[in-house]
Design a protein around this motif. Structure first.
Motif, PDB file in Angstrom:
ATOM      1  N   ASP A   1     -12.248 -37.101   7.672  1.00 38.81           N
ATOM      2  CA  ASP A   1     -13.003 -36.236   6.765  1.00 38.81           C
ATOM      3  C   ASP A   1     -14.260 -36.950   6.264  1.00 38.81           C
ATOM      4  O   ASP A   1     -15.322 -36.339   6.129  1.00 38.81           O
ATOM      5  N   SER A   2     -14.120 -38.240   5.992  1.00 42.00           N
ATOM      6  CA  SER A   2     -15.261 -39.014   5.516  1.00 42.00           C
ATOM      7  C   SER A   2     -16.360 -39.045   6.574  1.00 42.00           C
ATOM      8  O   SER A   2     -17.542 -38.859   6.273  1.00 42.00           O
ATOM      9  N   ALA A   3     -15.964 -39.273   7.839  1.00 41.29           N
ATOM     10  CA  ALA A   3     -16.944 -39.306   8.928  1.00 41.29           C
ATOM     11  C   ALA A   3     -17.598 -37.941   9.106  1.00 41.29           C
ATOM     12  O   ALA A   3     -18.818 -37.834   9.313  1.00 41.29           O
ATOM     13  N   ALA A   4     -16.796 -36.885   9.044  1.00 38.39           N
ATOM     14  CA  ALA A   4     -17.339 -35.534   9.196  1.00 38.39           C
ATOM     15  C   ALA A   4     -18.352 -35.223   8.103  1.00 38.39           C
ATOM     16  O   ALA A   4     -19.420 -34.640   8.360  1.00 38.39           O
ATOM     17  N   ILE A   5     -18.050 -35.615   6.876  1.00 29.86           N
ATOM     18  CA  ILE A   5     -18.940 -35.343   5.746  1.00 29.86           C
ATOM     19  C   ILE A   5     -20.239 -36.138   5.867  1.00 29.86           C
ATOM     20  O   ILE A   5     -21.326 -35.613   5.597  1.00 29.86           O
ATOM     21  N   LEU A   6     -20.138 -37.393   6.280  1.00 28.27           N
ATOM     22  CA  LEU A   6     -21.344 -38.205   6.463  1.00 28.27           C
ATOM     23  C   LEU A   6     -22.289 -37.559   7.477  1.00 28.27           C
ATOM     24  O   LEU A   6     -23.506 -37.487   7.264  1.00 28.27           O
ATOM     25  N   LEU A   7     -21.723 -37.089   8.579  1.00 30.70           N
ATOM     26  CA  LEU A   7     -22.537 -36.446   9.608  1.00 30.70           C
ATOM     27  C   LEU A   7     -23.067 -35.098   9.134  1.00 30.70           C
ATOM     28  O   LEU A   7     -24.238 -34.759   9.334  1.00 30.70           O
TER      29      LEU A   7
ATOM     30  N   ALA B   1     -23.625 -34.016   6.133  1.00 33.54           N
ATOM     31  CA  ALA B   1     -24.653 -34.128   5.093  1.00 33.54           C
ATOM     32  C   ALA B   1     -26.032 -34.314   5.702  1.00 33.54           C
ATOM     33  O   ALA B   1     -27.042 -33.885   5.136  1.00 33.54           O
ATOM     34  N   ARG B   2     -26.074 -34.931   6.870  1.00 33.19           N
ATOM     35  CA  ARG B   2     -27.352 -35.177   7.542  1.00 33.19           C
ATOM     36  C   ARG B   2     -27.724 -34.049   8.515  1.00 33.19           C
ATOM     37  O   ARG B   2     -28.900 -33.713   8.656  1.00 33.19           O
ATOM     38  N   LEU B   3     -26.723 -33.459   9.168  1.00 35.08           N
ATOM     39  CA  LEU B   3     -27.006 -32.543  10.277  1.00 35.08           C
ATOM     40  C   LEU B   3     -26.803 -31.063   9.955  1.00 35.08           C
ATOM     41  O   LEU B   3     -27.226 -30.218  10.742  1.00 35.08           O
ATOM     42  N   ARG B   4     -26.187 -30.755   8.842  1.00 33.27           N
ATOM     43  CA  ARG B   4     -25.821 -29.354   8.550  1.00 33.27           C
ATOM     44  C   ARG B   4     -27.057 -28.465   8.468  1.00 33.27           C
ATOM     45  O   ARG B   4     -28.156 -28.893   8.108  1.00 33.27           O
ATOM     46  N   THR B   5     -26.836 -27.197   8.780  1.00 29.09           N
ATOM     47  CA  THR B   5     -27.882 -26.194   8.616  1.00 29.09           C
ATOM     48  C   THR B   5     -27.668 -25.484   7.287  1.00 29.09           C
ATOM     49  O   THR B   5     -26.615 -25.622   6.654  1.00 29.09           O
ATOM     50  N   GLU B   6     -28.639 -24.707   6.870  1.00 30.13           N
ATOM     51  CA  GLU B   6     -28.481 -23.929   5.641  1.00 30.13           C
ATOM     52  C   GLU B   6     -27.349 -22.923   5.781  1.00 30.13           C
ATOM     53  O   GLU B   6     -26.621 -22.641   4.826  1.00 30.13           O
TER      54      GLU B   6
ATOM     55  N   ALA C   1     -22.069 -30.280  -3.378  1.00 29.75           N
ATOM     56  CA  ALA C   1     -23.318 -30.528  -4.109  1.00 29.75           C
ATOM     57  C   ALA C   1     -23.973 -31.814  -3.598  1.00 29.75           C
ATOM     58  O   ALA C   1     -25.195 -31.873  -3.417  1.00 29.75           O
ATOM     59  N   ALA C   2     -23.167 -32.853  -3.366  1.00 31.20           N
ATOM     60  CA  ALA C   2     -23.711 -34.103  -2.836  1.00 31.20           C
ATOM     61  C   ALA C   2     -24.253 -33.894  -1.421  1.00 31.20           C
ATOM     62  O   ALA C   2     -25.278 -34.467  -1.046  1.00 31.20           O
TER      63      ALA C   2
ATOM     64  N   GLY D   1     -24.860 -38.277   1.786  1.00 28.94           N
ATOM     65  CA  GLY D   1     -23.620 -38.340   2.538  1.00 28.94           C
ATOM     66  C   GLY D   1     -22.646 -39.393   2.032  1.00 28.94           C
ATOM     67  O   GLY D   1     -21.448 -39.099   1.890  1.00 28.94           O
ATOM     68  N   PRO D   2     -23.089 -40.618   1.732  1.00 24.61           N
ATOM     69  CA  PRO D   2     -22.153 -41.640   1.243  1.00 24.61           C
ATOM     70  C   PRO D   2     -21.427 -41.215  -0.039  1.00 24.61           C
ATOM     71  O   PRO D   2     -20.235 -41.439  -0.183  1.00 24.61           O
ATOM     72  N   LEU D   3     -22.159 -40.588  -0.969  1.00 22.90           N
ATOM     73  CA  LEU D   3     -21.519 -40.119  -2.194  1.00 22.90           C
ATOM     74  C   LEU D   3     -20.505 -39.025  -1.881  1.00 22.90           C
ATOM     75  O   LEU D   3     -19.375 -39.037  -2.384  1.00 22.90           O
TER      76      LEU D   3
END
Length: 256
Positions: free
Chosen positions: A113-119, A121-126, A217-218, A224-226
């Motif tokens: 989950d942590s890896a998915a969130i890091l990615l 946070a950077r790659l997501r679309t609106e 929100a983060a 992503g780290p937060l």
């Protein structure tokens, strides 16, 4: 006494050897998707085994999503292409057969989950971010309508699942998406009864909503780290009580 220590050996059935050789041929590329295995009769000759052994091996290979077999087909079993469903089935079997502990599974889920969130946070679309917000809104609606009743809990669980699926998709990594789904489903099955017995499921659901809101929100802010730290902490808080005290250190190690 010095010297090497040996492990007990186990008897291997003939069909398992057949399965191993076919798997090796697929992994090496000697057998490719769309290709065919020899006929049952030819396999009997090549492996020097009975028809029942060949058919048992084909049943195992088919159950693993590697071939499509029709008894008596003169063309032989067809080698299937890789699919996410096949990997999902293989990982589920592995987790159960290896008898992984709940702590190991939860720790792996925290990592995934942590890896998915890091990615994400950077790659997501609106649009993907909107999916996450919609899932959190559905969690809140389920809580407001059903509080901690069974129907409300089911709707809440479905919305929570939708949130994590949206994050995994937004990571852009299909393997993370599949692994996350497998590990989550196994963990939830292991603790399903204990969640049902929670004295205040409503409080548990409200805390989960706040955690999801903080994470998304983060992610919206691109931190992503937060977001990953918040997710790991929330997951620890949620699952630690179900894990024996002696094994919680493995989970706490991911909070540092």
């Amino acid at each position: 006494m010095g010297g090497p220590r040996f492990e007990p050996v186990r008897a291997v059935r003939a069909y398992e050897r057949v399965v191993e050789q076919v798997e090796e041929a697929i992994e090496s590329g000697a057998l490719t998707p769309g290709g065919r295995l020899p006929s049952e009769r030819e396999l009997m000759v090549q492996f020097s085994v009975s028809r029942s052994t060949v058919r048992e091996a084909l049943r195992v290979l088919q159950a693993r999503g590697l071939v499509r077999s029709r008894p008596g087909d003169p063309n032989g079993a067809e080698v299937l292409p890789f699919t996410p469903a096949a990997l999902h089935k293989s990982m589920t079997t592995l987790a159960r057969v290896e008898e992984l502990s709940l702590a190991e599974l939860v720790q792996f889920r925290m990592v995934l989950d942590s890896a998915a969130i890091l990615l994400a946070a950077r790659l997501r679309t609106e649009e993907q971010l909107a999916e996450m917000y919609a899932a959190v809104a559905a969690m809140r609606a389920a809580l407001d309508e059903g509080e901690a009743g069974d129907e409300g809990a089911d709707a809440f669980g479905a919305a929570d699942l939708a949130f994590h699926d949206a994050v995994a998709r937004a990571s852009g990594n299909k393997l993370i998406e599949i692994c996350t789904d497998v590990v989550r489903s196994i963990v939830l099955k292991l603790i399903a009864g204990r969640i049902t017995d929670e004295p205040d499921r409503g409080a548990l659901m409200r805390r989960s909503i706040r955690n999801h809101e903080d994470v998304v929100a983060a992610m919206r802010a691109g931190d992503g780290p937060l977001a990953a730290r918040l997710s790991r902490k929330a997951m620890y808080d949620y699952y630690a009580g179900y894990v024996p005290e002696r094994e919680r250190g493995a989970l706490r190690a991911l909070l540092e």
